[in-house]
Write a protein that holds these residues in place. Structure first.
Motif, PDB file in Angstrom:
ATOM      1  N   THR A  32       0.705  -1.107   0.081  1.00 47.49           N
ATOM      2  CA  THR A  32      -0.044   0.153   0.035  1.00 47.49           C
ATOM      3  C   THR A  32       0.950   1.407  -0.060  1.00 47.49           C
ATOM      4  O   THR A  32       0.578   2.347  -0.587  1.00 47.49           O
ATOM      5  CB  THR A  32      -0.999  -0.021   1.384  1.00 47.49           C
ATOM      6  OG1 THR A  32      -0.290  -0.112   2.366  1.00 47.49           O
ATOM      7  CG2 THR A  32      -1.929  -0.949   0.993  1.00 47.49           C
ATOM      8  N   LEU A  36       0.353   4.145  -2.519  1.00 45.16           N
ATOM      9  CA  LEU A  36       0.204   5.576  -2.061  1.00 45.16           C
ATOM     10  C   LEU A  36       1.309   6.657  -2.364  1.00 45.16           C
ATOM     11  O   LEU A  36       1.045   7.839  -2.770  1.00 45.16           O
ATOM     12  CB  LEU A  36      -0.198   5.822  -0.589  1.00 45.16           C
ATOM     13  CG  LEU A  36      -0.619   6.896   0.000  1.00 45.16           C
ATOM     14  CD1 LEU A  36      -1.756   7.353  -0.792  1.00 45.16           C
ATOM     15  CD2 LEU A  36      -0.828   6.566   1.646  1.00 45.16           C
ATOM     16  N   SER A  40       1.360   9.878  -4.389  1.00 52.66           N
ATOM     17  CA  SER A  40       1.825  11.166  -3.824  1.00 52.66           C
ATOM     18  C   SER A  40       3.046  11.917  -4.767  1.00 52.66           C
ATOM     19  O   SER A  40       2.878  12.997  -4.750  1.00 52.66           O
ATOM     20  CB  SER A  40       2.294  10.834  -2.406  1.00 52.66           C
ATOM     21  OG  SER A  40       1.279  10.115  -1.752  1.00 52.66           O
ATOM     22  N   LEU A  74      -2.367  13.478   3.785  1.00 51.47           N
ATOM     23  CA  LEU A  74      -1.366  12.316   3.783  1.00 51.47           C
ATOM     24  C   LEU A  74      -0.744  11.883   4.957  1.00 51.47           C
ATOM     25  O   LEU A  74      -0.588  10.612   5.258  1.00 51.47           O
ATOM     26  CB  LEU A  74      -0.176  12.616   2.598  1.00 51.47           C
ATOM     27  CG  LEU A  74       0.850  11.589   2.570  1.00 51.47           C
ATOM     28  CD1 LEU A  74       0.072  10.523   1.865  1.00 51.47           C
ATOM     29  CD2 LEU A  74       2.027  12.169   1.599  1.00 51.47           C
TER      30      LEU A  74
END
Length: 433
Positions: A32, A36, A40, A74
């Motif tokens: 993950t 992510l 980002s 985030l």
């Protein structure tokens, strides 16, 4: 700073670690993180790139600011992802940022851009979208190859009837525990760095600041309460014991005059009146002594000093007009300030039970265990008590806060009422301090 993933990885026997769910949580954390991190990197790259391009027309600064602010959600996601590896109980993401007092975007931006935690989160976002992304991808690519080497040969052997294809799977099996430990090590190190950046040093943050503010307010309220109590003591001395002592002096003066008259030949009547006055003075002296004893007992009872909390609470329970059952297990002496706090909480609570609760019975229970004193006063009265500023119960809560304790009240309308005191205190060996 939590080091739980690293500690568990090193401390557990290999078979126990490999047979647990932790390596698979580590793999999920890495996978993950790669997904992510790629998103980002794309978003941060676009915002910073646009900022550079638009800087010539004077609006490019908005893009880097947007990149900084996007690191806040985030970071919240990352704190939640950390729970895949950490034990429960990590601080909530909301506790990291200070509240914004004024509504609107401008005050919110002003607060967020001045906070140190925002820039720590932005630093983490940069590291996460670059270094972590490269490491995670570098680990996942061999993982995909290893999965293919484990899964494809059995399928080929099944479809073609050539069992020699399973040799490749057999060769790949020893790499599985190595890969699982690799996931665990990478995930643990990333989680450690994430905690270093996403959580401030262990100074308590806004939560500790709120505790300091509340403790300061509690001490201020307690100082006011002590000043009020001092005036009450002065009033009680002036209106009670002092008046009785003045009456005693006057009675003794009259007795002295009568007895002097008897010596000069005043007869038996003067002697009798003098004796009556002396008898009345003796009664006034006893009443003044009783009032002084009660006053001193209210300040700090002697039984608490001599015999400790359990004996002092039992004495308060005996004096209470409502039947009180005492189940307080405090075998050792506790610090004086802790004993005094607990005693006055029980005393005030039982006074309220007698005056306001309409209860037919009450109970005092608790004891000292594992460095904490717990005392609960329970009654079967009508309930409805509240902790409000200026009340006696609020004063007890302030007194408890000064010694690091906490007072919790449960008193729904209709009852019952339970007042619970928790005070951390050292073992009995340091009670004499």
């Amino acid at each position: 700073m939590s080091t739980a993933p690293v500690r568990r990885l090193v401390a557990q026997p290999p078979l126990r670690y490999l047979s647990s769910a932790e390596p698979w949580w580590a793999l999920a954390y890495v996978a993950t993180g790669a997904g992510l991190g790629a998103v980002s990197l794309l978003v941060l790259g676009v915002l910073i790139g646009l900022g550079l391009l638009l800087s010539v027309i004077g609006v490019g600064v908005l893009m880097p600011v947007g990149a900084v602010l996007l690191s806040i959600p985030l970071a919240e996601i990352e704190r939640r992802r950390l729970r895949m590896l950490e034990e429960p109980g990590a601080p909530a993401a909301e506790a990291m940022h200070a509240p914004v007092e004024q509504p609107g975007l401008r005050p919110w931006l002003a607060v967020r851009l001045r906070e140190q935690v925002t820039w720590r989160e932005f630093a983490y976002a940069v590291v996460f979208a670059t270094v972590f992304l490269v490491v995670n991808l570098a680990l996942l690519v061999p993982t995909v190859l290893l999965g293919a080497m484990l899964a494809v040969p059995p399928w080929v052997a099944y479809r073609t009837g050539q069992p020699e294809a399973l040799i490749l799977t057999a060769i790949s099996l020893p790499a599985v525990p190595v890969a699982l430990y690799g996931y665990g090590a990478v995930a643990a190190l990333q989680a450690r760095l994430a905690r270093l950046l996403l959580y401030p040093p262990d100074d308590g943050g806004p939560e500790r600041d709120a505790q300091v503010v509340e403790l300061t307010r509690s001490r201020a309220r307690l100082a006011d309460a002590f000043e009020t109590e001092r005036h009450l003591i002065q009033r009680d001395l002036h209106d009670g014991a002092q008046q009785r002592l003045v009456a005693l002096v006057m009675t003794l003066g009259l007795a002295e005059l009568e007895l002097d008259g008897a010596e000069r030949g005043g007869g038996e009547e003067a002697v009798r009146q003098g004796a009556e006055l002396v008898k009345r003075a003796r009664g006034e002296a006893k009443e003044a002594l009783t009032e002084l004893r009660d006053l001193v007992h209210g300040i700090h009872p002697q039984v608490l000093t001599d015999r400790g909390l359990a004996a002092a609470v039992s004495e308060v329970a005996v004096r209470c007009p409502v039947p009180v059952r005492v189940e307080l297990e405090v075998a050792e002496r506790l610090p004086r300030q802790v004993e005094a706090t607990a005693y006055f909480v029980v005393s005030e609570a039982l006074t309220n039970v007698a005056k306001h609760s309409g209860a037919s019975s009450a109970a005092v229970s608790g004891g000292w265990s594992a460095g904490k004193l717990t005392v609960t006063v329970h009654d079967d009265g009508v309930g409805g008590a509240t902790l409000r500023v200026g009340s006696g119960l609020q004063g007890l809560a302030d007194r408890a806060a000064v010694v690091g304790g906490r007072l919790v009240l449960s008193s729904p309308p209709g009852g019952p009422t339970a007042l619970n005191l928790e005070v951390p205190c050292p073992p009995s060996s340091s009670a004499s301090s």
